[in-house]
Design a protein around this motif. Structure first.
Motif, short mmCIF file in Angstrom:
data_model
loop_
_atom_site.label_atom_id
_atom_site.label_comp_id
_atom_site.label_asym_id
_atom_site.label_seq_id
_atom_site.Cartn_x
_atom_site.Cartn_y
_atom_site.Cartn_z
N GLU A 23 0.71 -1.15 0.03
CA GLU A 23 -0.04 0.21 -0.17
C GLU A 23 0.81 1.20 -0.03
OE1 GLU A 23 -2.50 0.27 3.39
OE2 GLU A 23 -3.60 2.29 2.75
N ARG A 24 2.00 1.04 0.59
CA ARG A 24 2.92 2.36 0.77
C ARG A 24 4.14 2.18 -0.08
NH1 ARG A 24 -1.21 5.14 2.94
NH2 ARG A 24 -1.60 4.85 5.07
N HIS A 69 2.82 13.63 1.49
CA HIS A 69 2.74 12.13 1.29
C HIS A 69 3.32 11.51 2.53
CE1 HIS A 69 6.99 11.44 -0.75
NE2 HIS A 69 7.14 12.26 0.12
N VAL A 71 4.19 9.50 5.69
CA VAL A 71 3.49 8.54 6.73
C VAL A 71 4.43 8.27 7.87
CG1 VAL A 71 2.52 6.23 7.12
CG2 VAL A 71 2.35 7.31 4.80
N THR A 87 8.28 6.00 4.94
CA THR A 87 7.32 5.16 4.24
C THR A 87 6.51 6.74 3.83
OG1 THR A 87 5.76 4.94 6.00
CG2 THR A 87 7.37 3.19 5.71
N VAL A 88 5.90 6.31 2.70
CA VAL A 88 5.19 7.43 1.96
C VAL A 88 3.75 7.01 1.31
CG1 VAL A 88 6.95 9.16 1.72
CG2 VAL A 88 6.17 7.53 -0.20
N ARG A 89 2.57 7.80 1.33
CA ARG A 89 1.74 7.37 0.53
C ARG A 89 2.13 7.22 -1.17
NH1 ARG A 89 -3.51 9.05 2.76
NH2 ARG A 89 -3.02 9.78 4.81
N ARG A 90 1.26 6.44 -1.73
CA ARG A 90 1.41 6.42 -3.08
C ARG A 90 0.84 7.47 -3.85
NH1 ARG A 90 3.15 1.77 -5.72
NH2 ARG A 90 3.22 -0.05 -4.29
N LEU A 91 1.33 8.26 -4.54
CA LEU A 91 0.55 9.18 -5.26
C LEU A 91 0.67 9.31 -7.03
CD1 LEU A 91 2.20 12.43 -3.64
CD2 LEU A 91 -0.17 11.22 -2.85
N ASP A 202 -3.58 11.47 -4.31
CA ASP A 202 -3.63 10.20 -3.68
C ASP A 202 -4.74 9.59 -4.11
OD1 ASP A 202 -5.89 11.14 -2.22
OD2 ASP A 202 -4.83 11.45 -0.62
N GLU A 204 -7.58 9.27 -2.90
CA GLU A 204 -9.00 9.89 -2.79
C GLU A 204 -8.97 11.30 -3.71
OE1 GLU A 204 -7.31 8.76 0.32
OE2 GLU A 204 -8.43 6.93 -0.19
N ARG A 208 -1.27 16.24 -2.89
CA ARG A 208 -0.25 16.29 -1.64
C ARG A 208 1.25 16.66 -2.61
NH1 ARG A 208 -2.00 13.76 2.94
NH2 ARG A 208 -4.08 12.84 2.62
#
Ligand code: Q0Z
Length: 292
Positions: A23-24, A69, A71, A87-91, A202, A204, A208
């Protein structure tokens, strides 16, 4: 915790890597250093941790201004890269480099001298090299062939982004991040001459800021106490490497030479000093804070 060697590598740059965590994503800064776009075979100990620590600091400090992004610098980070990874959110990245310049230098200075403009923006006449601009300017660029970025007009960047409103938002967010950071840095004796952001959407649809932010690798840091317009400025972090390279006879084409140990030690000190000045925290405390 998974070992780094078991993670799929999704992207690698000259001095950092990105891994797939499902996920990340895991963004890892190395201790490698480049000058004139060429990576030296000699690492600078702790450089990766300084840069990662600075990005973490800025993400925390500006998160209320612009979502980002970030985390975690601990959860999901393999022990072997603690300190120099997050760790970061996928964009879904927007393919435009969001450059902000508060001072006229580098390619901006070249363009200004040739045309009186940068990224299609008319600048006042009579500016000297390294002068502070009347206000920060947004000068987007795009990845050209050789990894070298090409400055483009707002309209061209909007075309590339495929959405004029999106680019307007990127410009506003970039200028507010730069302005907040430059003001903070100035209070720490560092001139943040310019910087580059990358943004993405992101899952949603929230915009970001991603990548690394406001580090010496993504920005120009100048020591405020010897800032003087009318000439090029010393780099806060790479001054010893560049001075040594200039006297070494290296012609700035690959391969880059090994660095002498005194240059390594002096450069390491400058990176640590940049971290401590900007964050107000002892560098050792950062390492202890994220240690496994
Ligand atoms: C960043 C890059 C690096 C090599 C892709 N949050 C994100 N989601 C999706 N993609 C990216 C990001 Cl930050 C992304 N890059 C630049 C970073 C190593 C290339 F650490 N490429």
């Amino acid at each position: 915790m998974s070992a780094l060697a078991d993670l799929p590598l999704v992207a690698s740059g000259k001095v950092r890597e990105m891994y797939d965590l499902g996920e990340r994503l895991l963004m890892v800064a190395s201790d490698r250093i480049s000058t004139y776009d060429v990576v030296h075979p000699t690492p600078i100990p702790d450089k990766g941790s300084v840069l990662n620590g600075l990005s973490v600091f800025w993400f925390a400090r500006t998160g209320d201004l612009v979502p980002n992004h970030f985390v975690s610098a601990t959860d999901g980070v393999p022990d072997e890269v603690r300190g120099r990874a997050m760790t970061v959110r996928r964009l879904e990245m927007v393919p435009v480099e969001c450059v902000v310049r508060g001072y006229i230098t580098g390619s901006g200075w070249k363009d200004y001298q040739a045309t009186g403009r940068v990224a299609g923006l008319e600048l006042p006449p009579g500016l000297r090299e390294s002068d502070r601009l009347p206000e920060p300017i947004f000068t987007p660029s795009t990845k050209a062939e050789e990894g070298h970025d090409e400055t483009v007009s707002f309209e061209d960047a909007a075309e590339i982004a495929g959405d004029r409103d999106l680019l307007q938002r990127l410009r506003d967010l970039s200028l507010s991040l730069y302005t907040a950071a430059a003001e903070h840095a100035h209070g720490c004796g560092i001139v943040l001459a310019d910087t580059k952001f990358e943004f993405g959407l992101d899952a949603e649809g929230v915009l970001r800021v991603g990548d690394e932010v406001l580090t010496p690798d993504s920005s120009r840091f100048w020591p405020a106490d010897d800032y003087e317009p009318g000439r090029g400025q010393r780099s806060f972090d790479k001054q010893f490497v560049r001075d040594w390279a200039a006297g070494s006879g290296w012609d700035k084409t690959p391969p880059a030479p090994e660095l002498p140990q005194d240059v390594v030690a002096d450069t390491r000190r400058l990176y640590v000093e940049a971290y401590e000045r900007i964050t107000g925290e002892a560098f050792g405390d950062w390492l202890a804070r994220v240690a496994p």
